[in-house]
Design a protein around this motif. Structure first.
Motif, short mmCIF file in Angstrom:
data_model
loop_
_atom_site.label_atom_id
_atom_site.label_comp_id
_atom_site.label_asym_id
_atom_site.label_seq_id
_atom_site.Cartn_x
_atom_site.Cartn_y
_atom_site.Cartn_z
N GLU A 166 53.84 -10.13 65.82
CA GLU A 166 55.23 -10.06 65.37
C GLU A 166 55.38 -9.13 64.17
OE1 GLU A 166 58.80 -13.18 64.04
OE2 GLU A 166 56.76 -13.89 64.43
N ALA A 167 54.29 -8.90 63.44
CA ALA A 167 54.35 -8.07 62.23
C ALA A 167 54.85 -6.66 62.51
CB ALA A 167 52.97 -8.00 61.57
N PHE A 168 54.57 -6.13 63.69
CA PHE A 168 55.02 -4.78 64.02
C PHE A 168 56.54 -4.72 64.16
CE2 PHE A 168 50.58 -4.72 65.46
CZ PHE A 168 50.14 -3.56 64.82
N ALA A 169 57.14 -5.76 64.75
CA ALA A 169 58.60 -5.81 64.87
C ALA A 169 59.24 -5.94 63.50
CB ALA A 169 59.00 -6.98 65.76
N ILE A 170 58.64 -6.73 62.62
CA ILE A 170 59.17 -6.89 61.27
C ILE A 170 59.08 -5.57 60.51
CG2 ILE A 170 58.85 -8.09 59.08
CD1 ILE A 170 57.74 -10.45 60.69
N ALA A 171 57.98 -4.83 60.71
CA ALA A 171 57.82 -3.54 60.04
C ALA A 171 58.91 -2.56 60.46
CB ALA A 171 56.44 -2.98 60.34
N ARG A 172 59.31 -2.59 61.75
CA ARG A 172 60.38 -1.71 62.20
C ARG A 172 61.69 -2.06 61.51
NH1 ARG A 172 58.41 -2.78 67.46
NH2 ARG A 172 60.37 -3.81 68.02
N ILE A 173 61.95 -3.34 61.32
CA ILE A 173 63.19 -3.75 60.64
C ILE A 173 63.17 -3.29 59.19
CG2 ILE A 173 64.58 -5.72 59.92
CD1 ILE A 173 63.64 -7.18 62.39
N LEU A 174 62.04 -3.49 58.51
CA LEU A 174 61.93 -3.06 57.13
C LEU A 174 62.11 -1.55 57.00
CD1 LEU A 174 58.91 -5.24 55.92
CD2 LEU A 174 61.29 -5.44 55.17
N ASN A 175 61.55 -0.80 57.94
CA ASN A 175 61.71 0.65 57.92
C ASN A 175 63.17 1.05 58.12
OD1 ASN A 175 61.22 3.44 59.93
ND2 ASN A 175 60.44 3.36 57.84
N SER A 176 63.89 0.32 58.97
CA SER A 176 65.31 0.60 59.17
C SER A 176 66.14 0.26 57.93
CB SER A 176 65.84 -0.17 60.38
OG SER A 176 65.85 -1.57 60.13
N LEU A 177 65.60 -0.60 57.07
CA LEU A 177 66.29 -0.95 55.82
C LEU A 177 65.98 0.02 54.69
CD1 LEU A 177 65.78 -4.84 55.86
CD2 LEU A 177 67.89 -3.59 56.35
N GLY A 178 65.23 1.06 54.99
CA GLY A 178 64.95 2.08 53.99
C GLY A 178 63.58 2.00 53.36
N ILE A 179 62.75 1.06 53.79
CA ILE A 179 61.40 0.96 53.24
C ILE A 179 60.52 1.99 53.96
CG2 ILE A 179 59.50 -0.59 52.70
CD1 ILE A 179 62.20 -1.45 51.55
N PRO A 180 59.87 2.89 53.25
CA PRO A 180 59.02 3.89 53.92
C PRO A 180 57.84 3.25 54.63
CG PRO A 180 58.74 3.99 51.54
CD PRO A 180 59.90 3.07 51.79
N LYS A 181 57.42 3.86 55.73
CA LYS A 181 56.29 3.33 56.50
C LYS A 181 55.02 3.26 55.66
CE LYS A 181 57.94 4.79 61.05
NZ LYS A 181 57.63 5.59 62.27
N SER A 182 54.86 4.20 54.73
CA SER A 182 53.65 4.22 53.91
C SER A 182 53.55 3.01 52.98
CB SER A 182 53.61 5.50 53.07
OG SER A 182 54.76 5.60 52.24
N ALA A 183 54.69 2.34 52.74
CA ALA A 183 54.71 1.18 51.84
C ALA A 183 54.56 -0.13 52.59
CB ALA A 183 56.00 1.16 51.03
N ILE A 184 54.48 -0.08 53.92
CA ILE A 184 54.40 -1.29 54.73
C ILE A 184 52.99 -1.42 55.31
CG2 ILE A 184 55.36 -2.55 56.69
CD1 ILE A 184 57.90 -0.89 56.39
#
Length: 378
Positions: free
Chosen positions: A217-235
């Motif tokens: 499930e962590a990968f789906a959560i990471a996509r949501i965080l990225n859509s909220l403006g969090i850069p992928k490098s920070a996740i």
């Protein structure tokens, strides 16, 4: 650790004694102490219970153990206990009437269902458990701590819609993801470049492709965080955590033991289990700053409703939350409903889970205290 070990030994001794009492009974009318075995099914049932409890202590995340324990633990919940008592009561109904014992079973079952379905009782129970998280919420208003990582315990925060394979929906615990984004933005304002560690394993009981393992499930959560403006490098993805303990162990092993982050983190979890989560991380030597979300206390039907007060001292705004005299208790607060039964069950589940964690020695009493409002600087 000695106290925890002794508690576990006492628990196992008590368990063996209870099973012995189920399987054996004293022969009535005999002067000596004799033991007479009951029927074969009693032996088999007691053995299954014993094995299930031992396996639950040794391998709690085993799929078969989880399924068996979900059945055996049914009497530990209000609805399950009520149904069991009603079943006993129905067995006492005969053509000539009903036995006194059966009447008592039915009365007790009805009382349990009514008690745990009353809104004012359910919300009182949840407020007791979430009281520490409420203090943490007040303390977080002017928190200025800089950390290397924000740990998001993200299990069960999203659901995968089968008809929309490329989209992800949030559950009622999805505000934890939004909380993680807010904490990241706060760290940026403090001039700190923190990372968000998303810990969430595969969703239980769900398989999108029968030929492939269920994705974490962590990968789906990471996509949501990225859509909220969090850069992928920070996740950062931690894909093995299926509960608080496994998440804490994986984060310690993968990040702290490898020297990739300090032992002080911001921890995001449900307000209902935040105390258990902090004690679990503390037992592994990880200091946590609580950032709770998913408050059942603040639901629209909360009894009594919370009252916010914002005051200003010099240039510092403070917020206080109180439950006293927030509103008058209404007649509907005493009318049973299914939502209150569900809320009471959540509280009881958290209680039994905390007992299990304690018996396993997974909880530490040395947790950093939550700072009071007077000690928080602007």
């Amino acid at each position: 650790m000695l106290f925890v070990t002794l508690t576990q030994l006492l628990f196992l001794v008590l368990l063996v004694w209870l099973v012995w009492r189920v399987v054996f009974k004293k022969a009535e009318g005999d002067a000596g102490v004799k033991a007479k075995p009951r029927e074969y099914l009693a032996w088999l049932g007691a053995l299954i219970v014993l094995l299930a409890v031992i396996l639950a202590l040794l391998t709690p995340n085993n799929g078969a153990v989880v399924q068996i324990w979900s059945i055996l633990s049914l009497p530990l919940k209000p609805l399950g206990l009520s149904l069991l008592l009603l079943l006993f009561g129905l067995m006492g109904i005969k053509k000539g009437g009903i036995t006194k014992e059966a009447e008592n079973y039915i009365r007790i079952a009805t009382g349990i269902l009514l008690f745990f379905s009353i809104p004012i009782i359910a919300f009182f129970m949840v407020q007791l458990i979430e009281s520490d998280s409420i203090l943490a919420l007040q303390a977080a208003v002017h928190r200025r701590d800089k950390v290397d990582a924000i740990v998001l315990l993200g299990q069960a925060t999203t659901q995968q819609p089968f008809l929309e394979a490329n989209r992800v929906h949030l559950t009622d615990a999805g505000d934890r993801i939004l909380q993680a984004a807010r904490e990241y933005d706060l760290q940026l304002k403090l001039g700190n470049d923190a990372s968000i560690i998303v810990s969430a394993g595969p969703r239980p009981g769900q398989r999108l492709n029968p030929n492939q393992p269920n994705p974490p499930e962590a990968f789906a959560i990471a996509r949501i965080l990225n859509s909220l403006g969090i850069p992928k490098s920070a996740i950062l993805i931690e894909p093995t955590g299926v509960d608080i303990r496994t998440s804490a162990e994986a984060i310690k092993r993968k990040y702290i033991d490898e020297g990739n982050m300090s032992k002080r983190i911001i921890l995001i979890s449900s307000a209902l289990n935040m105390q258990r989560a902090r004690q679990t991380f503390a037992q592994l030597g990880i200091s946590t700053i609580p950032s709770p979300a998913t408050f059942y206390t603040f639901q629209a039907g909360g009894v009594p409703r919370v009252l916010f007060r914002v005051t200003q001292k010099d240039k510092c705004d403070t917020i206080s939350i109180t439950f006293n005299n927030a509103r008058e208790v209404q007649f509907s607060d005493f009318m049973p409903n299914v939502d209150s039964l569900l809320l009471s069950t959540r509280v009881i589940n958290e209680f039994w889970t905390s007992v299990y964690y304690f018996l396993r020695g997974w909880l530490s009493t040395e947790v950093d205290p939550i700072p009071s409002l007077e000690n928080i600087k602007c």
